[in-house]
Every structure is written in structure tokens, then in C-alpha cells.
Scaffold this motif. Structure first.
Motif, PDB file in Angstrom:
ATOM      1  N   ASN A 102      -5.207   4.572  -2.579  1.00  0.00           N
ATOM      2  CA  ASN A 102      -6.588   5.007  -2.386  1.00  0.00           C
ATOM      3  C   ASN A 102      -6.864   6.432  -2.855  1.00  0.00           C
ATOM      4  O   ASN A 102      -7.990   6.876  -2.806  1.00  0.00           O
TER       5      ASN A 102
ATOM      6  N   MET B 284     -13.743  -7.953   0.982  1.00  0.00           N
ATOM      7  CA  MET B 284     -12.717  -7.191   1.699  1.00  0.00           C
ATOM      8  C   MET B 284     -13.316  -6.681   2.996  1.00  0.00           C
ATOM      9  O   MET B 284     -14.470  -6.272   3.027  1.00  0.00           O
TER      10      MET B 284
ATOM     11  N   LYS C 103       0.166   4.542  -0.097  1.00  0.00           N
ATOM     12  CA  LYS C 103      -0.404   5.829   0.334  1.00  0.00           C
ATOM     13  C   LYS C 103       0.628   6.857   0.784  1.00  0.00           C
ATOM     14  O   LYS C 103       0.577   8.007   0.413  1.00  0.00           O
TER      15      LYS C 103
ATOM     16  N   MET D 299     -12.061  -4.445   6.748  1.00  0.00           N
ATOM     17  CA  MET D 299     -11.066  -3.802   7.608  1.00  0.00           C
ATOM     18  C   MET D 299     -11.478  -4.032   9.050  1.00  0.00           C
ATOM     19  O   MET D 299     -12.624  -3.796   9.408  1.00  0.00           O
TER      20      MET D 299
ATOM     21  N   MET E 119      -3.976  -5.786   7.550  1.00  0.00           N
ATOM     22  CA  MET E 119      -3.146  -4.614   7.301  1.00  0.00           C
ATOM     23  C   MET E 119      -1.949  -4.725   8.254  1.00  0.00           C
ATOM     24  O   MET E 119      -1.765  -5.751   8.907  1.00  0.00           O
ATOM     25  N   THR E 120      -1.159  -3.660   8.352  1.00  0.00           N
ATOM     26  CA  THR E 120       0.034  -3.728   9.198  1.00  0.00           C
ATOM     27  C   THR E 120      -0.287  -4.201  10.623  1.00  0.00           C
ATOM     28  O   THR E 120       0.425  -5.033  11.188  1.00  0.00           O
TER      29      THR E 120
ATOM     30  N   ILE F 183      -7.839   0.528  -3.232  1.00  0.00           N
ATOM     31  CA  ILE F 183      -8.201  -0.121  -1.967  1.00  0.00           C
ATOM     32  C   ILE F 183      -9.142   0.712  -1.108  1.00  0.00           C
ATOM     33  O   ILE F 183      -9.731   0.197  -0.166  1.00  0.00           O
TER      34      ILE F 183
ATOM     35  N   VAL G  29      -0.696  -4.121   2.964  1.00  0.00           N
ATOM     36  CA  VAL G  29       0.235  -3.641   3.991  1.00  0.00           C
ATOM     37  C   VAL G  29       0.982  -2.393   3.512  1.00  0.00           C
ATOM     38  O   VAL G  29       1.618  -2.412   2.459  1.00  0.00           O
ATOM     39  N   GLY G  30       0.870  -1.316   4.303  1.00  0.00           N
ATOM     40  CA  GLY G  30       1.547  -0.064   3.986  1.00  0.00           C
ATOM     41  C   GLY G  30       2.662   0.265   4.963  1.00  0.00           C
ATOM     42  O   GLY G  30       3.852   0.137   4.644  1.00  0.00           O
ATOM     43  N   SER G  31       2.283   0.665   6.174  1.00  0.00           N
ATOM     44  CA  SER G  31       3.246   1.170   7.155  1.00  0.00           C
ATOM     45  C   SER G  31       4.407   0.224   7.419  1.00  0.00           C
ATOM     46  O   SER G  31       5.549   0.671   7.579  1.00  0.00           O
TER      47      SER G  31
ATOM     48  N   VAL H  66       0.841  -1.204   0.000  1.00  0.00           N
ATOM     49  CA  VAL H  66       0.000   0.000   0.000  1.00  0.00           C
ATOM     50  C   VAL H  66       0.874   1.250   0.000  1.00  0.00           C
ATOM     51  O   VAL H  66       1.630   1.502   0.946  1.00  0.00           O
TER      52      VAL H  66
HETATM   53  C1  LIG Z   1      -4.048   2.454   4.411  1.00  0.00           C
HETATM   54  C2  LIG Z   1      -4.772   1.212   4.108  1.00  0.00           C
HETATM   55  C3  LIG Z   1      -4.127  -0.032   4.234  1.00  0.00           C
HETATM   56  C4  LIG Z   1      -2.718  -0.190   4.760  1.00  0.00           C
HETATM   57  O1  LIG Z   1      -2.658   0.235   6.066  1.00  0.00           O
HETATM   58  P1  LIG Z   1      -1.301   0.042   6.957  1.00  0.00           P
HETATM   59  O2  LIG Z   1      -1.796   0.100   8.331  1.00  0.00           O
HETATM   60  O3  LIG Z   1      -0.425   1.178   6.579  1.00  0.00           O
HETATM   61  O4  LIG Z   1      -0.736  -1.276   6.590  1.00  0.00           O
HETATM   62  C5  LIG Z   1      -4.853  -1.154   3.885  1.00  0.00           C
HETATM   63  N1  LIG Z   1      -6.114  -1.093   3.430  1.00  0.00           N
HETATM   64  C6  LIG Z   1      -6.761   0.083   3.301  1.00  0.00           C
HETATM   65  C7  LIG Z   1      -8.155   0.091   2.802  1.00  0.00           C
HETATM   66  C8  LIG Z   1      -6.119   1.263   3.627  1.00  0.00           C
HETATM   67  O5  LIG Z   1      -6.765   2.432   3.512  1.00  0.00           O
END
Ligand SMILES: *Cc1c(COP(=O)(O)O)cnc(C)c1O
Length: 231
Positions: free
Chosen positions: A57, A165, A36, A167, A208-209, A82, A225-227, A34
Motif C-alpha cells: 500500500n 473489496m 507492508k 475490509m 485479512m489475518t 491494496i 494476508v500480511g501479519s 501483503v
Molecule cells: C495491511 C492490510 C492487509 C493485511 O493485513 P494483516 O492484518 O496484516 O493481514 C490487507 N488489506 C489491506 C487493505 C491492508 O491495508
């Protein structure tokens, strides 16, 4: 860029351990990087390490990153949308992405269908389901998800409905996260075994992270996964 490699090594290590514990194979899980918060150089570093699936996103950053990465032709790159998608952004987003993780209404699906048909494209879509019951989160109510899946697979022929999907709440309460993912998994299995499920329905985008290890234990096929990569 050393840091990116270190982060990915550590992430892969933890993914492997989670897979092993769950009796699953690493190659059955797609890591969506990810972007972002990532700079173009950081995205390129991830690309150079062999990763080919990126998630974004925001349209401006997606467009810029997409164009930048397109200059490096070896290997097919896939971009995923995403985050929350407004209908008026669909025509700008769709030419850039393979998959959309955040379809949560029939109106949005209809807009994607219309644009996809025009572009002669057949994007993969996930239904975003609000399994954590947090008020402010996007996603369809779990009780309405099967009906929406049914409508989409019946009415829209330019969309591949590939899965769900979800969260989880951002929390250190692992029980809460687990129960959110279990709800998503149960719903996923229910839709998958229904008569209207398209043959491509087989993906669960959770994790996610903060919670990808739990997600792997609960059956994730896609983790976003971003952070953990870019921070
Ligand atoms: C930002 C985001 C992620 C990644 O989040 P991290 O906590 O940085 O891994 C995953 N899915 C969605 C929908 C997001 O907005």
C-alpha cells in the motif's frame, strides 16, 4: 526464513480447513501476500515457496520490492495495490501493478483510466466498499457502489472491473465480521447479475489475518494476508 515457512504452512493448513468446511477448493482462492511490514529477504522467502501474488500500500516499499523481485525471473509475479490510493500517485503506481483493490470514487477511476490508456495497460480494479460503516475507513458507501460500477464499466475502457473489496472492522466479534462480509457478498451478487456487469466481474477481495477464515466461508476469492505470514 524458517519462520516464514512455518507461518505459511500454518496459514495454508487453516485455509484448507476453512475451504473444506465451506465446500470450496483451495485453488479457487488467491492468497495475496501483503508485504507492508516485510523485508526484501522475507518477500524473497515467500517467493521461493512458490507464491506469486503480493500486495502493498505504500509506493516507496512497492517500488523497492518490485525491483528486487523482478531480478528473479522464473514465474510471473503480480503486484497488487491494496491501500488508499491518491490520484497524484497513480502514474507512479500503475506501471508496477496488475490490480488495484482500492478504487472508491469516479475521480480516482478516471485518473487510473487516463494513465492506463497512456501506458497501453488494462489493470484489474476492485471497488472498495465500506461495508463495516466505520467512519474513518475508506471505501464507497454500499448504497452507491452499483451506480459507480455502472459508470466505470460504461465510461472507462482501459479498466477491467473485476469485483469488490471490503475490509471488516478489526474486532473479535465474529458476528460483526460475518455481517460485514455478507453485505459485501450481497452487493457483489447484485452487481454481478446486473446488465452492466462486465464479464470479468467475479472476484470478492475480503479477509485479512484477523478474519480470512470467515471470509472464505462467506465467498472470498481473494484474501489479503500480511501479519500471519510476516510477523
Ligand atoms: C495491511 C492490510 C492487509 C493485511 O493485513 P494483516 O492484518 O496484516 O493481514 C490487507 N488489506 C489491506 C487493505 C491492508 O491495508
Amino acid at each position: 526464513m524458517e519462520q516464514i515457512k512455518k507461518n505459511l504452512d500454518k496459514l495454508e493448513q487453516r485455509i484448507s480447513v476453512a475451504c473444506e468446511k465451506a465446500g470450496r477448493k483451495r485453488e479457487d482462492i488467491l492468497l495475496v501476500a501483503v508485504t507492508k511490514t516485510a523485508s526484501l529477504e522475507q518477500i524473497k522467502a515467500v517467493y521461493d515457496l512458490g507464491y506469486r501474488c503480493f500486495g502493498e500500500n505504500r509506493l516507496p516499499h512497492l517500488k523497492e520490492s518490485y525491483e528486487f523481485i523482478s531480478k528473479f525471473p522464473q514465474g510471473q509475479v503480480q503486484w497488487d495495490m491494496i491501500g488508499h490510493l491518491q490520484r497524484n500517485k497513480v502514474s507512479a503506481i500503475l506501471p508496477l501493478v496488475h490490480r488495484i483493490h482500492s478504487v472508491d470514487s469516479l475521480r480516482l477511476a478516471a485518473e487510473i483510466e487516463k494513465t492506463a490508456a497512456k501506458l497501453d495497460k488494462k489493470p484489474d480494479i476492485f471497488l472498495q466498499v465500506n461495508c463495516s460503516a466505520e467512519e474513518q475507513k475508506y471505501g464507497i458507501d454500499p448504497n452507491q457502489a452499483a451506480e459507480l460500477a455502472h459508470q466505470i464499466s460504461e465510461q472507462f475502457h482501459s479498466l477491467n472491473l473485476v469485483g469488490l473489496m471490503t475490509m471488516a472492522e478489526f474486532t473479535s466479534d465474529t458476528h460483526k465480521i460475518t455481517s460485514t462480509f455478507r453485505l459485501a457478498k450481497d452487493l457483489f451478487e447484485k452487481i454481478k447479475s446486473s446488465s452492466f456487469a462486465p464479464s470479468c466481474f467475479g472476484r470478492l477481495s475480503i479477509g485479512m489475518t484477523n478474519d480470512y477464515e470467515i471470509a472464505i466461508a462467506e465467498g472470498a476469492t481473494d484474501i489479503r494476508v500480511g501479519s500471519a505470514i510476516f510477523a
